[in-house]
Design a protein around this motif. Structure first.
Motif, short mmCIF file in Angstrom:
data_model
loop_
_atom_site.label_atom_id
_atom_site.label_comp_id
_atom_site.label_asym_id
_atom_site.label_seq_id
_atom_site.Cartn_x
_atom_site.Cartn_y
_atom_site.Cartn_z
N GLU A 122 0.81 -1.23 0.00
CA GLU A 122 0.00 0.00 0.00
C GLU A 122 0.84 1.27 0.00
N ASN A 123 2.11 1.17 0.30
CA ASN A 123 2.98 2.33 0.31
C ASN A 123 3.84 2.44 -0.94
N THR A 124 3.56 1.63 -1.94
CA THR A 124 4.25 1.70 -3.23
C THR A 124 3.22 1.93 -4.33
N ALA A 125 3.69 2.42 -5.45
CA ALA A 125 2.77 2.67 -6.56
C ALA A 125 2.44 1.39 -7.33
N ARG A 126 3.43 0.50 -7.51
CA ARG A 126 3.23 -0.60 -8.45
C ARG A 126 3.22 -2.00 -7.87
N VAL A 127 3.44 -2.17 -6.57
CA VAL A 127 3.41 -3.51 -5.98
C VAL A 127 1.96 -3.92 -5.77
N PRO A 128 1.53 -5.01 -6.40
CA PRO A 128 0.14 -5.45 -6.22
C PRO A 128 -0.05 -6.13 -4.86
N HIS A 129 -1.29 -6.27 -4.46
CA HIS A 129 -1.61 -7.07 -3.28
C HIS A 129 -2.80 -7.93 -3.63
N PRO A 130 -2.73 -9.23 -3.41
CA PRO A 130 -1.58 -9.97 -2.87
C PRO A 130 -0.42 -10.03 -3.88
N TYR A 131 0.78 -10.24 -3.34
CA TYR A 131 2.00 -10.32 -4.14
C TYR A 131 2.50 -11.75 -4.05
N ARG A 132 2.62 -12.39 -5.21
CA ARG A 132 2.97 -13.82 -5.25
C ARG A 132 4.36 -14.02 -5.85
N ILE A 133 4.84 -15.23 -5.80
CA ILE A 133 6.15 -15.55 -6.35
C ILE A 133 6.21 -15.22 -7.84
N ASP A 134 5.13 -15.49 -8.59
CA ASP A 134 5.18 -15.16 -10.02
C ASP A 134 5.26 -13.65 -10.25
N ASP A 135 4.71 -12.84 -9.33
CA ASP A 135 4.88 -11.38 -9.42
C ASP A 135 6.36 -11.02 -9.23
N ALA A 136 7.00 -11.67 -8.26
CA ALA A 136 8.43 -11.42 -8.01
C ALA A 136 9.26 -11.85 -9.21
N GLU A 137 8.94 -12.98 -9.80
CA GLU A 137 9.69 -13.46 -10.97
C GLU A 137 9.53 -12.49 -12.14
N GLN A 138 8.32 -11.96 -12.34
CA GLN A 138 8.10 -10.98 -13.40
C GLN A 138 8.87 -9.70 -13.14
N PHE A 139 8.90 -9.27 -11.88
CA PHE A 139 9.67 -8.09 -11.50
C PHE A 139 11.15 -8.30 -11.83
N ILE A 140 11.70 -9.43 -11.43
CA ILE A 140 13.11 -9.72 -11.66
C ILE A 140 13.42 -9.74 -13.15
N ALA A 141 12.54 -10.32 -13.95
CA ALA A 141 12.77 -10.40 -15.40
C ALA A 141 12.66 -9.03 -16.08
N ALA A 142 11.91 -8.11 -15.49
CA ALA A 142 11.63 -6.83 -16.14
C ALA A 142 12.63 -5.72 -15.82
N VAL A 143 13.38 -5.84 -14.73
CA VAL A 143 14.23 -4.73 -14.30
C VAL A 143 15.60 -4.74 -14.98
N ASN A 144 16.25 -3.60 -14.92
CA ASN A 144 17.62 -3.42 -15.41
C ASN A 144 17.77 -3.71 -16.90
N ARG A 145 16.80 -3.26 -17.67
CA ARG A 145 16.83 -3.49 -19.11
C ARG A 145 17.22 -2.26 -19.92
N THR A 146 17.14 -1.08 -19.32
CA THR A 146 17.42 0.13 -20.10
C THR A 146 18.53 0.95 -19.45
N ASP A 147 19.21 1.73 -20.27
CA ASP A 147 20.25 2.61 -19.77
C ASP A 147 19.65 3.63 -18.82
N GLY A 148 20.39 4.00 -17.81
CA GLY A 148 19.93 4.97 -16.83
C GLY A 148 19.09 4.37 -15.73
N GLU A 149 18.80 3.07 -15.82
CA GLU A 149 18.00 2.36 -14.83
C GLU A 149 18.92 1.45 -14.03
N ALA A 150 18.68 1.33 -12.75
CA ALA A 150 19.41 0.39 -11.90
C ALA A 150 18.50 0.00 -10.75
N THR A 151 18.13 -1.26 -10.71
CA THR A 151 17.28 -1.78 -9.64
C THR A 151 18.07 -2.80 -8.85
#
Length: 198
Positions: free
Chosen positions: A49-78
């Protein structure tokens, strides 16, 4: 902050996602094996509830999608935030609406110990020092004074209030908006430089 190179997925190695070390924490790119820990911590409604994009409930497949989606573009670092090797949250900088924005969250058991401030300072140093951003934006729900204090301790200046969509509550909520420019950051660097270890 300390910077080390770690064995990462090929796309992360190509983009040069560093490992940052602070006095107590290690910030590194998330790995697939972190999904269970990320899901366990982010599934707490108080976190989501204190983040813009974290869904609730948050499941392992949500975490896997997050991991696959981050650090793909220049200027980004997660990064995941680790304490003694255990994942306790996440922090990063990414492009949003034509500017760079810092975001972060910690698992509830780690609130109130200064970890968020320590992690955000490391990511700020990386964003300005290594990624070359001119300014950073950030936001905190008005109902979350602890997050606002983290931003203020890191030098962010309040710029106003905006209404933003919060995925976990499936509604919009007011957020305090903040900004930190490179010049102010340079004057505040007395908080200690994050070391790069590799």
């Amino acid at each position: 902050m300390t910077l080390a190179t770690e064995v990462l997925a090929p796309r992360q190695q190509e983009r040069g996602i560093p490992v940052l070390e602070t006095e107590r924490l290690t910030l590194r790119a998330p790995r697939l094996r972190d999904a269970k820990a990320i899901a366990r911590l982010a599934s707490d409604r108080r976190v989501a509830e204190n983040t813009a994009r974290v869904p609730h409930p948050y499941r392992i497949d949500d975490a896997e999608q997050f991991i696959a989606a981050v650090n793909r573009t220049d200027g980004e670092a997660t990064f995941v935030i680790a304490l003694n090797g255990e994942v306790i949250g996440a922090c990063g900088v990414e492009g949003r609406d034509g500017s760079a924005e810092i975001g972060y969250w910690l698992g509830v058991p780690y609130w109130g110990r200064g970890y968020a401030t320590e992690a955000v300072r490391a990511v700020i140093d990386h964003a300005f020092g290594d990624l070359g951003h001119a300014a950073l934006a950030a936001g905190a729900r008005i109902s979350n004074p602890a997050s606002r204090r983290v931003l203020e301790k890191c030098g962010f200046q309040w710029t106003g209030v905006g209404l933003y969509r919060i995925r976990a509550i499936n509604s919009s909520a007011p957020l305090d908006r903040f900004r930190l420019d490179r010049g102010l950051w340079a004057s505040l660097k007395a908080w200690g430089r994050t070391k790069q270890v590799a």
